[in-house]
Enzyme design. Structure first.
Site, PDB file in Angstrom:
ATOM      1  N   SER A 242       0.806  -1.227   0.000  1.00 53.85           N
ATOM      2  CA  SER A 242       0.000   0.000   0.000  1.00 53.85           C
ATOM      3  C   SER A 242       0.840   1.279   0.000  1.00 53.85           C
ATOM      4  O   SER A 242       0.305   2.356  -0.279  1.00 53.85           O
ATOM      5  CB  SER A 242      -0.916   0.028   1.227  1.00 53.85           C
TER       6      SER A 242
ATOM      7  N   THR B 147      -1.692   3.791   3.743  1.00 51.80           N
ATOM      8  CA  THR B 147      -2.561   4.526   2.813  1.00 51.80           C
ATOM      9  C   THR B 147      -2.865   5.947   3.297  1.00 51.80           C
ATOM     10  O   THR B 147      -2.590   6.912   2.571  1.00 51.80           O
ATOM     11  CB  THR B 147      -3.842   3.723   2.525  1.00 51.80           C
TER      12      THR B 147
ATOM     13  N   PHE C 239     -10.321   6.103  17.369  1.00 49.70           N
ATOM     14  CA  PHE C 239     -11.341   5.288  17.996  1.00 49.70           C
ATOM     15  C   PHE C 239     -10.867   3.906  18.444  1.00 49.70           C
ATOM     16  O   PHE C 239     -11.660   3.124  18.947  1.00 49.70           O
ATOM     17  CB  PHE C 239     -12.538   5.175  17.049  1.00 49.70           C
TER      18      PHE C 239
ATOM     19  N   GLU D 155     -10.431   6.076   3.390  1.00 47.00           N
ATOM     20  CA  GLU D 155      -9.959   4.714   3.132  1.00 47.00           C
ATOM     21  C   GLU D 155     -10.827   3.660   3.818  1.00 47.00           C
ATOM     22  O   GLU D 155     -11.083   3.756   5.028  1.00 47.00           O
ATOM     23  CB  GLU D 155      -8.517   4.530   3.632  1.00 47.00           C
TER      24      GLU D 155
ATOM     25  N   ASP E 202      -8.585  -5.043   3.183  1.00 46.47           N
ATOM     26  CA  ASP E 202      -7.266  -5.654   3.020  1.00 46.47           C
ATOM     27  C   ASP E 202      -6.951  -6.652   4.140  1.00 46.47           C
ATOM     28  O   ASP E 202      -6.458  -7.752   3.889  1.00 46.47           O
ATOM     29  CB  ASP E 202      -6.234  -4.527   3.011  1.00 46.47           C
TER      30      ASP E 202
ATOM     31  N   HIS F 269      -6.209 -10.650   3.959  1.00 50.91           N
ATOM     32  CA  HIS F 269      -4.965 -11.261   4.453  1.00 50.91           C
ATOM     33  C   HIS F 269      -5.265 -12.436   5.383  1.00 50.91           C
ATOM     34  O   HIS F 269      -4.513 -13.409   5.428  1.00 50.91           O
ATOM     35  CB  HIS F 269      -4.107 -10.237   5.200  1.00 50.91           C
TER      36      HIS F 269
ATOM     37  N   HIS G  91      -4.395  -1.914  -4.510  1.00 44.68           N
ATOM     38  CA  HIS G  91      -3.947  -3.179  -5.107  1.00 44.68           C
ATOM     39  C   HIS G  91      -5.045  -4.203  -4.906  1.00 44.68           C
ATOM     40  O   HIS G  91      -6.013  -3.946  -4.192  1.00 44.68           O
ATOM     41  CB  HIS G  91      -2.647  -3.658  -4.429  1.00 44.68           C
TER      42      HIS G  91
ATOM     43  N   HIS H  55      -1.221  -9.951  -1.400  1.00 46.16           N
ATOM     44  CA  HIS H  55      -1.791  -9.076  -2.428  1.00 46.16           C
ATOM     45  C   HIS H  55      -1.671  -9.773  -3.779  1.00 46.16           C
ATOM     46  O   HIS H  55      -0.931 -10.741  -3.934  1.00 46.16           O
ATOM     47  CB  HIS H  55      -1.019  -7.748  -2.483  1.00 46.16           C
TER      48      HIS H  55
HETATM   49 ZN   LIG Z   1      -2.294  -5.597   2.575  1.00 48.34          ZN
END
Ligand SMILES: [Zn+2]
Length: 507
Positions: A118, A181, A292, A336, A341, A345, A383, A466
């Site tokens: 990222s 990101t 948060f 974002e 992601d 993973h 990605h 990824h």
């Molecule tokens: Zn990732």
């Protein structure tokens, strides 16, 4: 400026007339074809395209949504998932941004990797320049993890350009706001892992590199970001402090950056739970920091279980727009969906799809608040993942379920079986924790739609990786038409710079 859309719509009218003339000749097509809803819906889609005028005006506001790891297969699966949640077969559904008039494909490779992380991908999108893996908004002339090598190689970001032009700026993420990101929008560092000062190397300290959280508050561009909402609280608090949800701070320099935020900026507020977030009076607050969670925020599927309560991505996006829209000069906002992601993973499709739907909901919330005459909205991804949608499931087969093939007009009662005699799910991964050494486990009687189920994978790996194929870009508003065809990922910056007149070059 206004002339071109008129020309375009005049042209559009001419083409529409031609199409109507063509429609009069439609007798060559059988009524079984022209009466079909597929035929009519397709024709209506083309007529809408013909009638569509390009908005070539300047984008006063830019909202850039990034689904981290949101590859094309994730979009397809999430649209089916959302449609099925609403009680439909699902395939016909569209995520909020899938209705945008313009789209393109984005090539995501970095300077040194076929499959990127990222850091270089967001750097490309936010600065216009591709770089190497692990580095944030510094050029590939830098060496990863080497502070000295990055000095003088900093790349100016779209967010910084917006600050220079007196616009308001904001970042919103469900990940840590110091994660790659969001960090690439405001920080410059040869190492994405330098999120708190305790992560810095001796070389970095000796050569004066600052950690990412410090950069957000103390080295802020312009008059500072107006909004920063997400996770990552521990990176802003000293290691002598325990936060309101029981987690320890990570800073060893003694800085409480949440307090510094209020000292540093005017009419500033810091919040860390849902109640405080809800209580923020936008008219009286000019700089809002919301953290948060000690690390990443909860997955959307688990958000209701959070100790102190967390706002949704849509709620954060709405509040951010309310804050930023106070500025007559406009704003730049990056949002974002950070945990799509992470679920991938983990090999966990259910959470990845729920977080993709949450991003779609955030885009929908933004659409309800802005005027698309002066606001450019872009939705893309950094990605992809090795996520697949496969087999021959019947239309309407539960997207998280086992593959059941069609049986005449119905979904077959028994699950289809593979060559090993065992059933399989529609969703899978090429690699990841769902892989087994040896024979596949038998999924008969397993609830594959359970939120904790891990899809089966081919190559065993602790963390799914990824993937390198292109991702989609969707856009609407002024300048959105500049997204066409297949582009290098760094083109996204240049569209924002051009459409928003950010002044980043001699356009
Ligand atoms: Zn990732």
């Amino acid at each position: 400026m206004k002339k071109i859309p008129q020309v375009m719509s005049a042209l559009g009218a001419a083409v529409a007339t031609a199409l109507v003339a063509m429609a009069a000749d439609a007798a060559v097509l059988p009524t079984t074809q022209t009466d079909s809803s597929w035929y009519q819906d397709g024709a209506a889609a083309v007529a809408a395209k013909v009638a569509q005028a390009r908005n070539t005006g300047t984008a006063k506001n830019i909202i850039f949504f990034v689904g981290d790891g949101m590859g094309v297969s994730t979009l397809t699966a999430a649209r089916i998932y959302q449609g099925q949640q609403a009680g439909n077969s699902g395939e016909e559904n569209r995520l909020s941004f899938e209705t945008f008039p313009y789209s393109a494909l984005s090539k995501t490779y970095s300077v040194n990797q076929q499959t990127p992380d990222s850091a270089p991908t967001m750097t490309a999108m936010i600065t216009g320049v591709k770089t190497e893996d692990g580095m944030l908004s510094v050029s590939a002339d830098s060496i990863r993890g080497n502070c000295l090598s990055s000095q003088g190689n900093e790349l100016k970001t779209a967010l910084e350009l917006a600050e220079d032009r007196g616009k308001s700026t904001g970042i919103v993420s469900t990940a840590r706001i110091t994660h790659a990101t969001p960090a690439a929008t405001y920080a410059h560092t040869p190492e994405r892992d330098w999120e708190a000062d305790s992560n810095l190397t001796a070389e970095a300290v000796a050569n004066g590199c600052h950690d990412i959280a410090y950069q957000l508050v103390m080295d802020a561009p312009g008059d500072g970001l107006e909004v920063a909402l997400g996770g990552g609280r521990s990176y802003f608090l000293p290691n002598t402090v325990t936060d309101g949800e029981g987690a320890k701070g990570r800073r060893k320099d003694g800085n409480d950056l949440t307090a510094k935020w209020s000292e540093q900026f005017t009419n500033a507020a810091y919040v860390w739970n849902q109640a405080q977030f809800d209580a923020i009076d936008v008219t009286k607050t000019d700089h809002l920091l919301g953290l948060f969670e000690a690390s990443h925020m909860q997955y959307e599927a688990d958000r209701a279980d959070d100790t102190a309560g967390e706002p949704s991505l849509a709620e954060m996006t709405s509040k951010a727009i309310d804050m930023l829209a106070k500025n007559d000069k406009g704003y730049f906002l990056m949002v974002e969906g950070g945990r799509i992601d992470h679920a991938h993973h983990a090999g966990n499709a259910a959470r990845a799809l729920a977080d993709t739907v949450a991003l779609s909901d955030a885009v929908k919330a933004a659409l309800g608040k802005v005027d698309l005459e002066d606001t450019l909205i872009i939705v893309s991804a950094d990605h992809s993942h090795t996520f697949t949608i496969a087999g021959y499931p019947a239309r309407g087969n539960p997207i998280l379920g086992l593959v059941h093939e069609p049986n005449d007009e119905a979904i077959a009662v028994n699950a289809a079986t593979a060559d090993d005699g065992l059933p399989y799910t529609t969703l899978g991964y090429a690699n990841g924790p769902g892989a087994k050494q040896g024979a596949r486990s038998d999924l008969s009687g397993i609830d594959t739609t359970d939120v904790d189920f891990l899809q089966q994978a081919q190559v065993p790996m602790g963390s799914e990786t990824h993937a390198a194929e292109d991702v989609a870009i969707y856009a609407t508003g002024p300048g959105a038409y500049l997204f066409q065809g297949n582009v290098e990922q760094n083109v996204i910056f240049h569209v924002m710079n051009q459409a928003g007149a950010l002044g980043g070059s001699k356009y």
